[in-house]
Design a protein around this motif. Structure first.
Motif, PDB file in Angstrom:
ATOM      1  N   GLU A  26      -5.610  -4.650   4.025  1.00 23.13           N
ATOM      2  CA  GLU A  26      -6.495  -5.651   3.425  1.00 23.13           C
ATOM      3  C   GLU A  26      -5.839  -7.034   3.317  1.00 23.13           C
ATOM      4  N   THR A  27      -4.666  -7.077   2.720  1.00 28.28           N
ATOM      5  CA  THR A  27      -3.936  -8.333   2.536  1.00 28.28           C
ATOM      6  C   THR A  27      -2.446  -8.058   2.722  1.00 28.28           C
ATOM      7  N   PRO A  28      -1.645  -9.095   2.966  1.00 30.04           N
ATOM      8  CA  PRO A  28      -0.194  -8.877   3.067  1.00 30.04           C
ATOM      9  C   PRO A  28       0.381  -8.257   1.796  1.00 30.04           C
ATOM     10  N   GLU A  29      -0.120  -8.691   0.628  1.00 27.89           N
ATOM     11  CA  GLU A  29       0.393  -8.185  -0.645  1.00 27.89           C
ATOM     12  C   GLU A  29       0.060  -6.706  -0.830  1.00 27.89           C
ATOM     13  N   GLN A  30      -1.203  -6.346  -0.551  1.00 33.91           N
ATOM     14  CA  GLN A  30      -1.609  -4.950  -0.688  1.00 33.91           C
ATOM     15  C   GLN A  30      -0.804  -4.049   0.233  1.00 33.91           C
ATOM     16  N   LEU A  31      -0.590  -4.490   1.473  1.00 37.75           N
ATOM     17  CA  LEU A  31       0.167  -3.689   2.434  1.00 37.75           C
ATOM     18  C   LEU A  31       1.616  -3.541   1.997  1.00 37.75           C
ATOM     19  N   ASP A  32       2.243  -4.644   1.589  1.00 34.45           N
ATOM     20  CA  ASP A  32       3.649  -4.598   1.187  1.00 34.45           C
ATOM     21  C   ASP A  32       3.861  -3.681  -0.009  1.00 34.45           C
ATOM     22  N   LYS A  33       3.003  -3.806  -1.008  1.00 35.10           N
ATOM     23  CA  LYS A  33       3.160  -2.986  -2.213  1.00 35.10           C
ATOM     24  C   LYS A  33       2.935  -1.505  -1.910  1.00 35.10           C
TER      25      LYS A  33
END
Length: 366
Positions: A26-33
């Motif tokens: 979905e987003t870079p943040e969602q993927l990273d977390k």
């Protein structure tokens, strides 16, 4: 088909082999977390949807190619491998350009041989593992055909994903497991690694443990499970995604089974039980043979009296009483419903044959 075993795919020796990650990137943040949490819980093969084929328009269909640089970044940051779905040669080209480690062909693509062939053509000369999901409908030939097309393109690290089958009668699962189909695939092609997708079968996270354990009990090679850092806020398939911590707990509770044991006493007792099962199976077939002879007799009588083959009241009585009989005998009534639907279909065919043969013979005499 020339297929490499899962141990020759160059993957971590997990037991069981697990691919996990969000339904959609979905987003870079969602993927990273999400990836960070999965890695902390022992997962190093991540899945994530980039292009999402949806049943209806105006649904979220993935963020597309912009997710691929995000994936490349988390791969380098966390040292993980990544798998995504591809549905066209363009998807394959983009995925390989960004170093995606594993591809899968989705259920909606498997159902179309033209689409599968286009994907296969784009894979020629490429050395990448490819998984093929079963088609949406319960059609083993289509599934095998898709696997063959990919294999003919030179892909030897080839596996199958069992994600269940569409069935409007199933009120429990999002997609019916219909276990006999993947087991028949395993019987015909034992060399093909078989991965179970309990997320898409279940549709609800509380059913995932049961399906996952059943797959391992049936000697599947691995699992592909959807996991999201905040499932309730997921942009797609929120109800069937697990938090990484819940996924780790599930994996810790799963039991892998031995294929065989070196125990003469066990083997001897099991063989005795199997002999009894063989005897009962023969009795069942003898009873079915007697039933079909009675069905033929009924068909002949209907023909003589110009009566229609299908009798609604009779069928309703059979369909209502047999599950009740099953319940009294401690047999699953849902199984018996399905069994008698098959028996009824075969009975109709038998009587149709009788009607057709009688009609043909009368015409020939004229």
């Amino acid at each position: 088909m020339e297929i490499k075993s899962l141990k020759d795919w160059g993957l971590s020796p997990q037991q069981p082999f697990v691919i996990a990650g969000p339904c959609s990137v979905e987003t870079p943040e969602q993927l990273d977390k999400t990836v960070s949490a999965l890695v902390k819980n022992g997962i190093d093969m991540i899945r994530g949807g980039v292009w999402k084929p949806r049943t209806r328009p105006n649904s979220f269909e993935g963020v597309g190619s912009i997710a691929l640089p995000w994936i490349k970044e988390v791969k380098e940051k966390y040292g993980v491998k990544f798998a995504i779905e591809v549905a066209s040669p363009f998807h394959v080209e983009e995925a390989l350009r960004f170093g995606i480690d594993m591809l899968w062909v989705g259920a909606r693509s498997t159902v179309n041989p033209f689409t599968v062939q286009e994907i296969a053509n784009s894979l020629k000369g490429v050395d990448v593992p490819v998984l093929v999901k079963n088609p949406v409908n319960p059609d083993l030939a289509l599934w095998i055909g898709a696997l063959e097309r990919i294999n003919h393109a030179g892909i030897t690290r080839l596996g199958a994903i069992h994600r269940g089958f569409s069935n409007f009668n199933d009120t429990v699962y999002r997609n019916s497991p219909t276990w006999q189909i993947p087991l028949e695939l395993r019987t015909r092609y034992p060399q093909i690694p078989l991965i179970n997708d309990p997320s898409h079968i279940s549709g609800k996270r509380d059913l995932i443990p049961h399906i996952a354990q059943m797959a391992l009990d049936l000697n599947f090679d691995g699992l592909i499970i959807e996991s999201h850092i905040d499932p309730d806020q997921a942009w797609s398939d929120a109800a069937q995604q697990l938090k990484p911590e819940a996924l780790a707990e599930l994996i810790g509770q799963l039991h892998t089974r031995l294929v065989s044991v070196d125990n003469p006493v066990f083997e001897s007792q099991l063989e005795i039980i199997r002999e009894h099962i063989d005897e009962v199976d023969r009795e069942i077939l003898e009873a079915l043979s007697r039933r079909m002879r009675l069905v033929e007799k009924a068909g002949e009588y209907k023909k003589m009296n110009n009566v229609a083959i299908f009798q609604m009241e009779r069928w309703k009585k059979v369909f209502e009483t047999r599950p009740e009989w099953a319940r009294a005998l401690q047999v699953n009534p849902e199984f018996v419903k399905e069994l008698f639907q098959l028996i009824h279909t075969e009975s109709i065919k038998k009587q149709e044959e009788i009607m057709g043969v009688a009609f043909y013979s009368e015409e020939k005499k004229k």
